[in-house]
Design a protein around this motif. Structure first.
Motif, mmCIF file in Angstrom:
data_model
loop_
_atom_site.group_PDB
_atom_site.id
_atom_site.type_symbol
_atom_site.label_atom_id
_atom_site.label_comp_id
_atom_site.label_asym_id
_atom_site.label_seq_id
_atom_site.Cartn_x
_atom_site.Cartn_y
_atom_site.Cartn_z
ATOM 1 N N LEU A 46 0.399 -1.106 -0.293
ATOM 2 C CA LEU A 46 -0.017 -0.009 -0.315
ATOM 3 C C LEU A 46 0.882 1.687 -0.169
ATOM 4 C CD1 LEU A 46 -3.038 1.439 0.220
ATOM 5 C CD2 LEU A 46 -2.209 1.154 3.013
ATOM 6 N N VAL A 47 1.454 1.253 0.658
ATOM 7 C CA VAL A 47 3.019 2.786 0.428
ATOM 8 C C VAL A 47 3.365 2.565 0.047
ATOM 9 C CG1 VAL A 47 2.454 2.480 3.223
ATOM 10 C CG2 VAL A 47 4.334 1.293 2.638
ATOM 11 N N GLY A 48 3.584 1.679 -0.912
ATOM 12 C CA GLY A 48 4.515 1.361 -2.262
ATOM 13 C C GLY A 48 4.598 2.303 -3.244
ATOM 14 N N SER A 49 6.019 2.271 -4.287
ATOM 15 C CA SER A 49 5.221 3.178 -5.674
ATOM 16 C C SER A 49 4.404 3.131 -6.210
ATOM 17 C CB SER A 49 6.588 3.188 -5.950
ATOM 18 O OG SER A 49 6.924 1.153 -6.392
ATOM 19 N N ASP A 50 3.497 1.574 -6.320
ATOM 20 C CA ASP A 50 2.522 1.856 -6.791
ATOM 21 C C ASP A 50 1.247 1.122 -5.999
ATOM 22 O OD1 ASP A 50 4.082 0.439 -9.355
ATOM 23 O OD2 ASP A 50 3.111 -1.513 -9.144
ATOM 24 N N GLY A 51 1.767 1.954 -5.092
ATOM 25 C CA GLY A 51 0.412 2.107 -4.312
ATOM 26 C C GLY A 51 -0.474 3.885 -3.627
ATOM 27 N N LEU A 52 0.823 4.179 -2.322
ATOM 28 C CA LEU A 52 0.202 5.714 -2.055
ATOM 29 C C LEU A 52 1.479 6.372 -2.820
ATOM 30 C CD1 LEU A 52 -1.520 5.333 1.302
ATOM 31 C CD2 LEU A 52 -2.353 5.563 -0.452
ATOM 32 N N GLY A 53 2.486 5.885 -2.535
ATOM 33 C CA GLY A 53 3.997 5.962 -3.149
ATOM 34 C C GLY A 53 4.977 6.949 -2.339
ATOM 35 N N PHE A 54 4.370 6.303 -0.656
ATOM 36 C CA PHE A 54 5.616 6.685 0.217
ATOM 37 C C PHE A 54 6.593 6.651 0.175
ATOM 38 C CE2 PHE A 54 1.125 7.264 3.578
ATOM 39 C CZ PHE A 54 0.317 8.592 2.494
ATOM 40 N N PHE A 57 10.450 1.254 -3.660
ATOM 41 C CA PHE A 57 11.856 0.588 -2.771
ATOM 42 C C PHE A 57 12.189 -1.091 -4.115
ATOM 43 C CE2 PHE A 57 13.538 -3.446 -0.462
ATOM 44 C CZ PHE A 57 14.696 -2.947 -0.141
ATOM 45 N N ASP A 58 13.043 -0.518 -4.633
ATOM 46 C CA ASP A 58 13.068 -2.325 -5.644
ATOM 47 C C ASP A 58 14.664 -2.937 -5.336
ATOM 48 O OD1 ASP A 58 14.910 0.158 -6.546
ATOM 49 O OD2 ASP A 58 13.919 -0.356 -8.118
ATOM 50 N N ASN A 59 15.371 -2.981 -4.475
ATOM 51 C CA ASN A 59 16.619 -3.055 -4.004
ATOM 52 C C ASN A 59 16.729 -4.350 -2.838
ATOM 53 O OD1 ASN A 59 19.432 -3.740 -2.944
ATOM 54 N ND2 ASN A 59 20.304 -0.994 -3.210
ATOM 55 N N ALA A 60 16.982 -5.300 -4.201
ATOM 56 C CA ALA A 60 16.494 -6.919 -3.480
ATOM 57 C C ALA A 60 17.812 -6.891 -2.858
ATOM 58 C CB ALA A 60 16.994 -7.624 -4.947
ATOM 59 N N LYS A 61 19.060 -6.794 -3.185
ATOM 60 C CA LYS A 61 20.421 -7.172 -1.755
ATOM 61 C C LYS A 61 19.394 -6.156 -0.426
ATOM 62 C CE LYS A 61 24.059 -6.626 -4.598
ATOM 63 N NZ LYS A 61 25.439 -6.818 -5.138
ATOM 64 N N HIS A 62 18.885 -4.852 -0.347
ATOM 65 C CA HIS A 62 18.783 -5.047 1.004
ATOM 66 C C HIS A 62 17.533 -5.299 1.482
ATOM 67 C CE1 HIS A 62 20.140 -0.067 0.261
ATOM 68 N NE2 HIS A 62 21.422 -1.481 0.096
ATOM 69 N N ALA A 63 17.226 -5.713 0.561
ATOM 70 C CA ALA A 63 15.530 -6.598 0.922
ATOM 71 C C ALA A 63 16.340 -8.093 1.973
ATOM 72 C CB ALA A 63 14.504 -7.428 -0.041
ATOM 73 N N GLN A 64 17.103 -8.776 0.805
ATOM 74 C CA GLN A 64 17.354 -10.447 1.529
ATOM 75 C C GLN A 64 18.340 -10.044 3.163
ATOM 76 O OE1 GLN A 64 21.315 -12.523 -0.312
ATOM 77 N NE2 GLN A 64 20.268 -12.453 -1.751
ATOM 78 N N LEU A 65 19.303 -8.703 2.893
ATOM 79 C CA LEU A 65 19.764 -8.792 4.387
ATOM 80 C C LEU A 65 19.184 -8.546 5.821
ATOM 81 C CD1 LEU A 65 22.505 -7.704 5.608
ATOM 82 C CD2 LEU A 65 21.532 -5.480 5.061
ATOM 83 N N LEU A 288 9.202 -6.842 2.109
ATOM 84 C CA LEU A 288 9.030 -7.713 1.018
ATOM 85 C C LEU A 288 7.596 -7.734 0.310
ATOM 86 C CD1 LEU A 288 9.754 -11.145 2.692
ATOM 87 C CD2 LEU A 288 11.294 -9.433 1.164
ATOM 88 N N GLY A 289 6.768 -6.648 0.691
ATOM 89 C CA GLY A 289 6.093 -6.159 0.390
ATOM 90 C C GLY A 289 5.664 -5.013 -0.656
ATOM 91 N N LEU A 290 7.430 -3.937 0.580
ATOM 92 C CA LEU A 290 7.566 -2.874 -0.568
ATOM 93 C C LEU A 290 8.115 -3.399 -2.048
ATOM 94 C CD1 LEU A 290 8.736 -0.533 1.507
ATOM 95 C CD2 LEU A 290 7.056 0.123 1.226
ATOM 96 N N LEU A 291 9.087 -4.353 -1.755
ATOM 97 C CA LEU A 291 9.548 -5.111 -2.624
ATOM 98 C C LEU A 291 9.028 -4.979 -4.058
ATOM 99 C CD1 LEU A 291 13.042 -5.878 -3.426
ATOM 100 C CD2 LEU A 291 12.637 -7.530 -2.848
ATOM 101 N N VAL A 292 7.462 -5.876 -4.336
ATOM 102 C CA VAL A 292 7.326 -6.476 -5.311
ATOM 103 C C VAL A 292 5.890 -5.132 -6.514
ATOM 104 C CG1 VAL A 292 4.782 -7.085 -3.954
ATOM 105 C CG2 VAL A 292 5.656 -8.093 -5.440
ATOM 106 N N PHE A 293 5.933 -5.009 -6.750
ATOM 107 C CA PHE A 293 5.167 -3.785 -7.117
ATOM 108 C C PHE A 293 3.863 -4.995 -8.200
ATOM 109 C CE2 PHE A 293 9.247 -2.591 -8.184
ATOM 110 C CZ PHE A 293 9.222 -0.773 -7.550
ATOM 111 N N PRO A 294 2.689 -4.247 -7.446
ATOM 112 C CA PRO A 294 1.278 -5.053 -7.514
ATOM 113 C C PRO A 294 1.085 -4.843 -9.436
ATOM 114 C CG PRO A 294 1.116 -3.850 -5.460
ATOM 115 C CD PRO A 294 2.307 -3.287 -6.246
#
Length: 505
Positions: A46-54, A57-65, A288-294
């Protein structure tokens, strides 16, 4: 400079709002009957770029860490709460599910993925390995507080705590096969035994070291003991990973060892790690929710492929793996049906799906989107119906007692004494006895009794009843003696038991 300070303040504000949203969603999840993990993911989307745009985030390395650190903490908390007495009877079935079960699930899903995703066999097996294991974060969160039979709950928890290493090994192995021009299969097999064997050894060794260190060290602040215990979890993972062993297995084993030892400030350590694990769970699933683009996820091509693979995983691959892995291991048909349905997927498959993305494997973005969809449907459908399925199959146990913890459980370091909590079971020898007739060690004092959520002020004439929760002030040298006294079971009269059985028949 002002712009940099504003960005930091904005980031801190977002973290605070996300944690508040995560905590509030746990309350709504109970009323809605939806696992909180799903709502955490939705908050991130919801708060990601495809949602409200707050947040973009698309960095898989940071998400993995973040995902790996969170999994270490969640596995550590889950291992601390797991009683070895419950795990020991189901150890072999759990290990069978964690190894053979993962391989069978991977294989069946791989053949389905080959046809549905139209990829090579090696890529299909990579996809199968990513979704092959159940998820500790999902299983621990969904089963917490549920009255599932202890045997089944322990099996699922032990399986989810030990099957991640197999999934990680298979995922990395298939990535190496895809990227290497001439892969060495013998090296891969040897690497598997190295990871499992030394992961187990390091977990046992550092778990024992941590238990001794926590009890021997005399820190000035009680708040440092939980931090000290958590530091051992991170140390265990890093040492295992440094020598190429399974860090996740090592952490879970170390937590089992620590959690089943008598510890100074035991309740403080447990409560701290419980809260910290919830925080990391919220953070991990939101990230992980931020990493996916709805916009990419909810396309018809992804939806029908994800749904079809989810159905095959839930209704074909997992049941076959469970029925074969637990063959002649003491589980009835209904129990195996329940274990099949309760094989939740969660953060681990999503974190593993970032490995191909970082390595640059072909079709990695497709895999990530489909894996995300599979996890979402698994957690939503299976997670929200676990209690219902257990009830329909007649596999629910007695209602779990959740202590109110209205008293702060402490260790009084200077006085060499502790206040301990003890739950009285129905077959305990002390049930029906008054406090004055029980031969407690000198200096032992029953401070309070919680009975049916009510506080009972104890006197010498107070009679102990089943399901009572006792708060006891005891010196450390007598702690073991008090616990042994309270855990003693009633002696069974064989003649009366035979008579009752004849009468019932």
């Amino acid at each position: 400079m002002l712009e940099g300070a504003f960005n930091v303040d904005y980031f801190v504000l977002l973290i605070g709002l996300l944690l508040i949203a995560g905590v509030i969603t746990t309350k709504f999840s109970t009323k809605l009957g939806v696992p909180s993990l799903v709502l955490f993911i939705l908050v991130g989307m919801l708060v990601g770029s495809d949602g409200l745009g707050f947040i973009y985030f698309d960095n898989a390395k940071h998400a993995q860490l973040i995902g790996i650190v969170a999994l270490v903490i969640i596995l550590f908390e889950g291992g601390l709460e797991t009683k070895w007495s419950n795990v020991r009877p189901v150890m072999w079935p759990s290990l069978s599910l964690a190894t053979l079960g993962v391989v069978l699930t991977t294989t069946i899903v791989a053949f389905a993925a080959k046809l549905i995703l139209n990829v090579s066999y090696t890529e299909a097996f990579l996809f199968g390995a990513i979704v092959g294991s159940t998820d500790a974060a999902a299983v621990f969160a969904v089963l917490k507080g549920k009255n599932i039979r202890p045997k089944l709950a322990s099996t699922l928890e032990a399986e989810s705590g030990t099957n991640d290493p197999m999934a990680v090994f298979l995922t990395i192995s298939f990535i190496e096969i895809l990227l290497a021009s001439d892969p060495n299969y013998f090296t891969l097999v040897g690497n598997f035994f190295w990871q499992m064997g030394f992961g187990l050894f390091i977990g046992l060794a550092l778990g024992k070291l941590a238990s001794i260190s926590i009890n021997k060290i005399n820190l000035d602040s009680s708040g440092l003991y939980p931090v000290f215990a958590l530091a051992f979890a991170l140390l265990t993972y890093s040492i295992a990973a440094f020598i190429g062993a399974s860090g996740l297995l090592a952490v879970y084993v170390a937590a089992l060892v620590i959690g089943n030892n008598d510890l100074t400030y035991r309740q403080s350590i447990f409560r701290f790690n419980e809260g910290f694990a919830w925080m990391m769970q919220i953070l991990m699933f939101v990230i992980l929710g931020l990493l996916v683009f709805p916009g990419q996820l909810f396309q018809w091509d992804i939806i029908w492929k994800g749904l079809l693979l989810s159905i095959i995983l839930m209704l074909v691959a997992r049941p076959i793996a469970v029925f074969i892995s637990t063959f002649k291991l003491g589980y009835g048909r209904k129990e195996r049906i329940f274990l099949s349905w309760a094989g939740l997927r969660g953060a681990v498959p999503i974190v593993l799906a970032t490995f191909p993305m970082i390595a640059g494997v072909p079709n990695s973005q497709l895999f990530f989107n489909v894996v995300f969809f599979v996890v979402l449907t698994s957690t939503l459908v299976q997670g929200s119906t676990i209690t219902l399925v257990a009830s329909k199959l007649g596999l629910t146990g007695p209602k779990k007692i959740t202590p109110m913890h209205s008293l702060e459980l402490v260790s009084i370091g200077k006085a060499n004494a502790e206040i301990i909590e003890f739950h009285v079971e129905e077959d305990a020898d002390v049930v029906g006895l008054s406090l004055s007739t029980i031969n407690f060690p000198t200096g032992t004092l029953i401070n309070a009794i919680i009975r049916k959520d009510q506080l009972v002020t104890p006197t010498g004439d107070t009679t102990i009843q089943e399901d009572d929760i006792l708060y006891i002030l005891v010196s450390r040298i007598h702690k073991k003696q008090v616990e042994t006294l309270l855990k003693k079971k009633k002696e069974v009269n064989i003649e009366e038991l035979d008579f009752e059985q004849e009468k019932s028949s």
